[in-house]
Design an enzyme around this catalytic site. Structure first.
Site, PDB file in Angstrom:
ATOM      1  N   ASP A  56      64.477 -43.680  15.615  1.00 22.49           N
ATOM      2  CA  ASP A  56      65.575 -44.075  16.511  1.00 22.49           C
ATOM      3  C   ASP A  56      65.280 -44.008  18.022  1.00 22.49           C
ATOM      4  OD1 ASP A  56      66.488 -43.424  14.001  1.00 22.49           O
ATOM      5  OD2 ASP A  56      68.029 -42.045  14.677  1.00 22.49           O
ATOM      6  N   GLU A 238      75.486 -42.672  10.516  1.00 21.33           N
ATOM      7  CA  GLU A 238      74.581 -42.094  11.509  1.00 21.33           C
ATOM      8  C   GLU A 238      74.735 -42.827  12.837  1.00 21.33           C
ATOM      9  OE1 GLU A 238      70.856 -40.537   8.881  1.00 21.33           O
ATOM     10  OE2 GLU A 238      70.730 -42.652   9.376  1.00 21.33           O
TER      11      GLU A 238
HETATM   12  C1  FRU Z   1      68.721 -42.155  11.838  1.00 17.29           C
HETATM   13  C2  FRU Z   1      68.431 -40.673  11.694  1.00 17.29           C
HETATM   14  C3  FRU Z   1      69.416 -39.853  12.466  1.00 17.29           C
HETATM   15  C4  FRU Z   1      68.679 -38.571  12.717  1.00 17.29           C
HETATM   16  C5  FRU Z   1      67.264 -39.071  12.899  1.00 17.29           C
HETATM   17  C6  FRU Z   1      66.214 -38.130  12.381  1.00 17.29           C
HETATM   18  O1  FRU Z   1      67.644 -42.975  11.626  1.00 17.29           O
HETATM   19  O2  FRU Z   1      68.435 -40.331  10.318  1.00 17.29           O
HETATM   20  O3  FRU Z   1      70.650 -39.664  11.815  1.00 17.29           O
HETATM   21  O4  FRU Z   1      69.141 -37.885  13.842  1.00 17.29           O
HETATM   22  O5  FRU Z   1      67.169 -40.306  12.233  1.00 17.29           O
HETATM   23  O6  FRU Z   1      64.942 -38.547  12.758  1.00 17.29           O
END
Ligand code: FRU
Length: 537
Positions: A56, A238
């Protein structure tokens, strides 16, 4: 004459074989042992980390002429692992410079996704009004607590920078928002709410969004929750974002609530849905019209869920918007991770894994289907145009060659209006000399656009990857406007001014150097423009 022709064909064939060879044998490392940006599949106008795993985008904020991009980063490996915040800076949203890791794991946990804001009035007291602190708000993930079976292993914390984002100090009394016993409690996105003079944090809480308020970015109060009864719930929620957006062509505005979901996307795996409504500083309320589009109904085989998607493609995830874009710019700038948890850890790249999408400008449009977000590539990308050819209008053929192998374009933007006339199936085919191809099909009568990557190149690293993605558009339009960005391992397809978007990664062995378009009967093309693009590296 014939011999000459033969010689020419031979020469061009050997040239293309040689260049294939170069690409295929290209190692991710250059002669000096450093990482090169010309290894196979390496995107040339998308951000990728030099090496190792990325997911992300985090903490995207504009401050003093610089766009900051932090990102979920595992510096030790090309698969997901203990998360850090990697860091890159751009002055123009197009060229990126890599900076040292901004946040490292510590005894409270690894550093999951979050956001960053400029605390202009020093409400946190962590800087001064003369030198306002940049505040990062992120999730700690404690693997230790998780491993001993607790549910409260994700908490929210802050860190601040007083040197334009170069170095970061974690707040001494972290976490600022403890966990109330929700296993998935993460990805804080914070923005300033002018009307209530408060900071608002939206937080993903498993199957809904929590809204929190604060006057100082340190003490947070739960105001409300939203979402259990709306939208798609086939996976965990998320990376939310709450965005105040003007409705195009009016003086009104609404709030868009973006929510990524994994799995449960329209074409499998990860994707991003959104909701449109009002926000009064405490509660998010769906606009009446929008309720129809995201309602859940009890069907024969259980609950039927409906959602509205920001992008139909498989590879636009966890995207959020930049904070603090200057008012005189006024754009809503968005960027996302160009992958999908379904196969992100398996994609066939060597030195690095995953790219970001190109930055996009989001708008809220009052369309025939109601309020909808449109996405369009930012105009800064025009900087990359090396050679732009306007071909104008082409009429009354069943098939047109748009780019051939003798053109030098391997990175390109293709703009055209497809005027179907009587044709109801139109295939836009991107192929290379090895016969690998990706196909965009407009099904005019159905109002469906498919993107087929089943024979796009390397596809066998995960069983679901060779798929046909389906996107919805309006049927029987007089013309379909296409704006397509093609990099070494991705397509970003903006249809009808970004009303429908398909973002998809692909792994052709060599670039697609032939583009043709064919209908089931004659059709026209208007305003064909082909722009060859430069690498940003
Ligand atoms: C989304 C996610 C988020 C988390 C991160 C962990 O892709 O799963 O929810 O904070 O990636 O790397």
């Amino acid at each position: 004459m014939r011999n000459l022709l033969f010689l020419l064909i031979l020469l061009s064939l050997s040239g293309c074989l040689m260049s294939n060879q170069n690409v295929i044998n290209n190692l991710p490392y250059d002669e000096s042992g450093g990482v090169s940006y010309s290894d196979q599949y390496r995107p040339q106008f998308h951000f990728t980390p030099k090496e190792n795993w990325m997911n992300d985008p985090n903490g995207m904020v504009y401050y003093q002429g610089e766009y900051h991009l932090f990102y979920q980063y595992h510096p030790e490996s090309t698969v997901w692992g203990p998360m850090h915040w990697g860091h890159a800076i751009s002055k123009d949203l197009v060229h990126w410079e890599q900076f040292p890791i901004a946040l490292y794991p510590d005894e409270l946990g690894t550093i999951f996704s979050g956001s960053a804001v400029v605390d202009w009035n020093n409400t946190s007291g962590l800087g001064t009004t003369e030198n306002p602190p940049l505040i990062a708000i992120y999730t700690y993930h404690s693997h230790e607590l998780e491993n001993i079976g607790r549910n409260d292993f994700q908490t929210q914390a802050i860190a601040y920078s007083l040197d334009k984002g170069r170095t970061w100090e974690k707040y001494s009394q972290n976490p600022v928002l403890p966990n109330p016993g929700i296993r998935d409690f993460r990805d804080p996105k914070v923005s300033w709410h002018e009307e209530s003079q408060k900071w608002i944090m939206v937080l993903a809480q498993a199957d809904h969004i929590g809204f929190y308020s604060s006057t100082n970015l340190i003490d947070w109060k739960l105001e409300s929750t939203f979402g259990k009864e709306w939208g798609v719930h086939a996976g965990v929620w998320e990376c939310p974002d709450l965005i105040k957006m003007p409705i195009e062509g009016t003086s009104e505005f609404k709030y868009a609530l973006i929510v990524s979901i994994n799995p449960g996307g329209p074409n499998g795996g990860s994707a991003t849905q959104y909701f449109v409504g009002d926000f009064d500083g405490k509660t998010f309320t769906l606009t009446d019209d929008f309720k129809e589009d995201v309602k859940q109904v009890i069907g024969k085989d259980g609950i039927v869920e409906s959602g509205v998607w920001l992008d139909y493609g498989t590879d636009n995830y966890a995207g959020v918007t930049f904070s603090d874009v200057p008012k005189n710019d006024g754009r809503v700038l968005f960027m996302a991770w160009m992958s999908n948890w379904q196969y992100a850890n398996q994609v066939p790249t060597e030195a690095w894994r995953s790219a970001m999408t190109i930055p996009r400008s989001l708008k809220l449009d009052n369309s025939l289907s109601g309020l909808r977000i449109t996405s369009q590539p930012v105009e800064e990308l025009n900087k990359l145009v090396k050679n732009k050819q306007h071909h104008g209008n082409l009429t009354s053929e069943k098939k047109y060659e748009l780019i051939t192998a003798s053109d030098s374009s391997k990175l390109y933007r293709l703009e055209l209006d497809v005027v179907p006339l009587d044709a109801n199936l139109i295939d836009l085919v991107f192929a290379n000399q090895l016969g690998e191809k990706s196909i965009l099909t407009i099904k005019v009568n159905e109002g469906v656009i498919n993107f087929d990557r089943t024979h796009s190149g390397k596809v066998d690293f995960e069983q679901g990857f060779p798929s046909i993605q389906k996107a919805l558009t309006t049927k029987n339009l007089l013309k379909y406007t296409l704006d397509i960005y093609v990099d070494h391992s991705s397509f970003e397809i903006f249809i009808n001014n970004g009303k429908t978007v398909i973002t998809s990664i692909v792994f052709p062995s060599i670039p697609y150097s032939n583009v043709s378009i064919e209908g089931n009967t004659i059709f026209n093309i208007d305003n064909l423009t082909i722009s060859e693009l430069k690498s940003i590296w």
